[in-house]
Structure formats: C-alpha cells, structure tokens
Write a protein that holds these residues in place. Structure first.
Motif, PDB file in Angstrom:
ATOM      1  N   VAL A  43       0.837  -1.193   0.000  1.00 25.37           N
ATOM      2  CA  VAL A  43       0.000   0.000   0.000  1.00 25.37           C
ATOM      3  C   VAL A  43       0.877   1.250   0.000  1.00 25.37           C
ATOM      4  O   VAL A  43       1.883   1.314   0.704  1.00 25.37           O
ATOM      5  CB  VAL A  43      -0.903   0.016   1.254  1.00 25.37           C
ATOM      6  N   CYS A  44       0.461   2.227  -0.789  1.00 26.57           N
ATOM      7  CA  CYS A  44       1.053   3.562  -0.731  1.00 26.57           C
ATOM      8  C   CYS A  44       0.089   4.436   0.055  1.00 26.57           C
ATOM      9  O   CYS A  44      -1.121   4.362  -0.160  1.00 26.57           O
ATOM     10  CB  CYS A  44       1.254   4.130  -2.125  1.00 26.57           C
ATOM     11  N   TYR A  45       0.621   5.216   0.963  1.00 23.42           N
ATOM     12  CA  TYR A  45      -0.250   6.113   1.723  1.00 23.42           C
ATOM     13  C   TYR A  45       0.442   7.458   1.896  1.00 23.42           C
ATOM     14  O   TYR A  45       1.660   7.558   1.904  1.00 23.42           O
ATOM     15  CB  TYR A  45      -0.642   5.509   3.075  1.00 23.42           C
ATOM     16  N   VAL A  47       0.340  10.962   4.267  1.00 23.59           N
ATOM     17  CA  VAL A  47      -0.125  11.649   5.474  1.00 23.59           C
ATOM     18  C   VAL A  47       0.468  13.049   5.430  1.00 23.59           C
ATOM     19  O   VAL A  47       1.693  13.208   5.432  1.00 23.59           O
ATOM     20  CB  VAL A  47       0.307  10.894   6.753  1.00 23.59           C
ATOM     21  N   ASP A  48      -0.406  14.033   5.344  1.00 19.14           N
ATOM     22  CA  ASP A  48       0.001  15.445   5.287  1.00 19.14           C
ATOM     23  C   ASP A  48       1.037  15.699   4.193  1.00 19.14           C
ATOM     24  O   ASP A  48       2.017  16.416   4.399  1.00 19.14           O
ATOM     25  CB  ASP A  48       0.532  15.910   6.646  1.00 19.14           C
ATOM     26  N   GLY A  49       0.852  15.066   3.030  1.00 18.56           N
ATOM     27  CA  GLY A  49       1.728  15.310   1.886  1.00 18.56           C
ATOM     28  C   GLY A  49       2.961  14.425   1.791  1.00 18.56           C
ATOM     29  O   GLY A  49       3.680  14.488   0.809  1.00 18.56           O
ATOM     30  N   THR A  50       3.229  13.609   2.791  1.00 18.89           N
ATOM     31  CA  THR A  50       4.386  12.722   2.760  1.00 18.89           C
ATOM     32  C   THR A  50       3.925  11.321   2.370  1.00 18.89           C
ATOM     33  O   THR A  50       3.129  10.710   3.087  1.00 18.89           O
ATOM     34  CB  THR A  50       5.086  12.675   4.136  1.00 18.89           C
ATOM     35  N   THR A  51       4.428  10.828   1.243  1.00 23.53           N
ATOM     36  CA  THR A  51       4.012   9.518   0.738  1.00 23.53           C
ATOM     37  C   THR A  51       4.997   8.442   1.159  1.00 23.53           C
ATOM     38  O   THR A  51       6.214   8.630   1.102  1.00 23.53           O
ATOM     39  CB  THR A  51       3.915   9.554  -0.810  1.00 23.53           C
ATOM     40  N   THR A  52       4.447   7.321   1.577  1.00 16.52           N
ATOM     41  CA  THR A  52       5.233   6.174   2.020  1.00 16.52           C
ATOM     42  C   THR A  52       4.595   4.910   1.466  1.00 16.52           C
ATOM     43  O   THR A  52       3.387   4.863   1.236  1.00 16.52           O
ATOM     44  CB  THR A  52       5.251   6.088   3.573  1.00 16.52           C
ATOM     45  N   GLN A  53       5.415   3.893   1.263  1.00 16.75           N
ATOM     46  CA  GLN A  53       4.901   2.584   0.820  1.00 16.75           C
ATOM     47  C   GLN A  53       5.207   1.567   1.892  1.00 16.75           C
ATOM     48  O   GLN A  53       6.282   1.575   2.492  1.00 16.75           O
ATOM     49  CB  GLN A  53       5.564   2.164  -0.495  1.00 16.75           C
ATOM     50  N   VAL A  54       4.254   0.667   2.143  1.00 11.46           N
ATOM     51  CA  VAL A  54       4.426  -0.367   3.161  1.00 11.46           C
ATOM     52  C   VAL A  54       3.851  -1.674   2.634  1.00 11.46           C
ATOM     53  O   VAL A  54       2.893  -1.676   1.863  1.00 11.46           O
ATOM     54  CB  VAL A  54       3.736   0.054   4.497  1.00 11.46           C
ATOM     55  N   THR A  55       4.454  -2.789   3.045  1.00  9.77           N
ATOM     56  CA  THR A  55       3.930  -4.115   2.718  1.00  9.77           C
ATOM     57  C   THR A  55       3.481  -4.762   4.018  1.00  9.77           C
ATOM     58  O   THR A  55       4.256  -4.855   4.976  1.00  9.77           O
ATOM     59  CB  THR A  55       5.004  -4.980   2.030  1.00  9.77           C
ATOM     60  N   LEU A  56       2.239  -5.193   4.029  1.00 10.64           N
ATOM     61  CA  LEU A  56       1.639  -5.800   5.220  1.00 10.64           C
ATOM     62  C   LEU A  56       1.300  -7.250   4.917  1.00 10.64           C
ATOM     63  O   LEU A  56       0.811  -7.561   3.829  1.00 10.64           O
ATOM     64  CB  LEU A  56       0.367  -5.046   5.603  1.00 10.64           C
ATOM     65  N   ASN A  85      -0.256  -1.501  -6.629  1.00  9.30           N
ATOM     66  CA  ASN A  85      -0.398  -2.003  -8.001  1.00  9.30           C
ATOM     67  C   ASN A  85      -1.588  -1.381  -8.732  1.00  9.30           C
ATOM     68  O   ASN A  85      -1.856  -1.720  -9.869  1.00  9.30           O
ATOM     69  CB  ASN A  85      -0.508  -3.525  -8.010  1.00  9.30           C
ATOM     70  N   SER A  86      -2.299  -0.462  -8.089  1.00  3.43           N
ATOM     71  CA  SER A  86      -3.442   0.211  -8.723  1.00  3.43           C
ATOM     72  C   SER A  86      -2.955   1.373  -9.576  1.00  3.43           C
ATOM     73  O   SER A  86      -1.977   2.029  -9.252  1.00  3.43           O
ATOM     74  CB  SER A  86      -4.405   0.762  -7.672  1.00  3.43           C
ATOM     75  N   MET A 112     -13.463  -0.294  -1.275  1.00  2.00           N
ATOM     76  CA  MET A 112     -13.050   0.559  -2.387  1.00  2.00           C
ATOM     77  C   MET A 112     -11.589   0.305  -2.759  1.00  2.00           C
ATOM     78  O   MET A 112     -11.248   0.272  -3.947  1.00  2.00           O
ATOM     79  CB  MET A 112     -13.286   2.034  -2.045  1.00  2.00           C
ATOM     80  N   ILE A 113     -10.739   0.112  -1.780  1.00  8.29           N
ATOM     81  CA  ILE A 113      -9.329  -0.204  -2.053  1.00  8.29           C
ATOM     82  C   ILE A 113      -9.229  -1.509  -2.836  1.00  8.29           C
ATOM     83  O   ILE A 113      -8.467  -1.622  -3.792  1.00  8.29           O
ATOM     84  CB  ILE A 113      -8.534  -0.303  -0.722  1.00  8.29           C
ATOM     85  N   ASN A 114     -10.009  -2.496  -2.419  1.00 13.32           N
ATOM     86  CA  ASN A 114      -9.994  -3.791  -3.111  1.00 13.32           C
ATOM     87  C   ASN A 114     -10.515  -3.688  -4.545  1.00 13.32           C
ATOM     88  O   ASN A 114     -10.220  -4.551  -5.368  1.00 13.32           O
ATOM     89  CB  ASN A 114     -10.797  -4.832  -2.333  1.00 13.32           C
ATOM     90  N   ASN A 115     -11.282  -2.654  -4.828  1.00 12.99           N
ATOM     91  CA  ASN A 115     -11.795  -2.437  -6.181  1.00 12.99           C
ATOM     92  C   ASN A 115     -10.927  -1.469  -6.988  1.00 12.99           C
ATOM     93  O   ASN A 115     -11.341  -0.991  -8.041  1.00 12.99           O
ATOM     94  CB  ASN A 115     -13.238  -1.939  -6.136  1.00 12.99           C
ATOM     95  N   GLY A 116      -9.743  -1.159  -6.485  1.00 20.63           N
ATOM     96  CA  GLY A 116      -8.788  -0.355  -7.244  1.00 20.63           C
ATOM     97  C   GLY A 116      -8.890   1.145  -7.068  1.00 20.63           C
ATOM     98  O   GLY A 116      -8.300   1.901  -7.839  1.00 20.63           O
ATOM     99  N   TYR A 117      -9.594   1.595  -6.067  1.00 20.33           N
ATOM    100  CA  TYR A 117      -9.742   3.028  -5.834  1.00 20.33           C
ATOM    101  C   TYR A 117      -8.643   3.558  -4.914  1.00 20.33           C
ATOM    102  O   TYR A 117      -8.061   2.808  -4.123  1.00 20.33           O
ATOM    103  CB  TYR A 117     -11.086   3.335  -5.173  1.00 20.33           C
ATOM    104  N   GLN A 118      -8.419   4.843  -5.000  1.00 16.13           N
ATOM    105  CA  GLN A 118      -7.607   5.568  -4.033  1.00 16.13           C
ATOM    106  C   GLN A 118      -8.590   6.187  -3.052  1.00 16.13           C
ATOM    107  O   GLN A 118      -9.593   6.775  -3.469  1.00 16.13           O
ATOM    108  CB  GLN A 118      -6.801   6.661  -4.721  1.00 16.13           C
TER     109      GLN A 118
END
Length: 136
Positions: A43-45, A47-56, A85-86, A112-118
C-alpha cells in the motif's frame, strides 16, 4: 548328488537374482507439512503530503493499518491511501461516503481499495463524521 548340489546352487542364485530385481517399496510421508499463505498488501499512503509505501502480511496487520490511518484522520491529518499495483487516473470516477460509524467507514474504504480506488479520509470534528472519498 552332484546334480542336486548344482540344482540347489542354481536355484539359489536365481532366487537371489529375482529378489534383487524387485521394485523398492517407497514409504509415503504420512505427515506432510501444510503451507498456509497469508494475504499480502502493498500500500502507498500519504499523510500530510508525505508519501510512504508499506507491505503488510495478513489480515490482522491490514486491519491494524486501516485503524491507524483512521486514527490519524481523527487527529486532523490529511490521509490518502491506495494499493501500490493500482493505477489511479484521477479523471473519471469519484465516490463519497459519509458516516459517523468508524467501522462502517473502514469497511467501505477497504471495499473501495480492493476495487482499485484511491481513498482519502477526512474526519469532520464538528459533525463527528468520517468523509471517505474514493477516486478511480
């Protein structure tokens, strides 16, 4: 007597040869190791303009992550997330969901995330409602 010894010796050799040509019995593994695969989320997320990617790994980690994002939104942070991957086009479709129920907001966002939405999460302190905006 000589013929008897030769016959017995010949039959003994033939018997040993026949035994050595038998197929070997293979013992099956009666305790196979069961492998479990857990869901993996990349997932890419923001927070207040700072983007990070994490694998859970696993549903528990995913649910904890969603709860954490909603807690950040409750604190007044701007939160947006999507699956890595969206492909987000930001052009056509925008869906908004508003509810005071955090669990419903999390479930809707997860769908919504599972359906490819942001998904962008905003918490309105005045109305105590979660405003979830999904874009595709």
């Amino acid at each position: 007597m000589r013929k008897t010894i030769r016959t017995v010796a010949f039959l003994s050799i033939m018997g040993l040869t026949a035994v050595s040509c038998q197929k070997e019995n293979l013992v099956e593994n009666l305790n196979p190791v069961a492998s479990q695969t857990e869901a993996t989320y990349t997932v890419c997320y923001t927070v207040d303009g700072t983007t990070t990617q994490v694998t859970l790994v696993g549903e528990a980690a995913w649910n904890n992550f969603l709860n954490w994002l909603f807690a950040l939104a409750e604190e007044g942070h701007s939160v947006t997330f999507f699956q890595a991957n969206s492909i987000i086009s930001h052009s056509k479709e925008k869906v908004t969901y508003t509810t005071p129920d955090k669990d419903k907001a999390i479930a809707w966002s997860n769908n919504m995330i599972n359906n490819g939405y942001q998904v962008t999460i905003v918490f309105d302190e005045n109305t105590q409602e979660y405003i979830c905006i999904a874009e595709k």
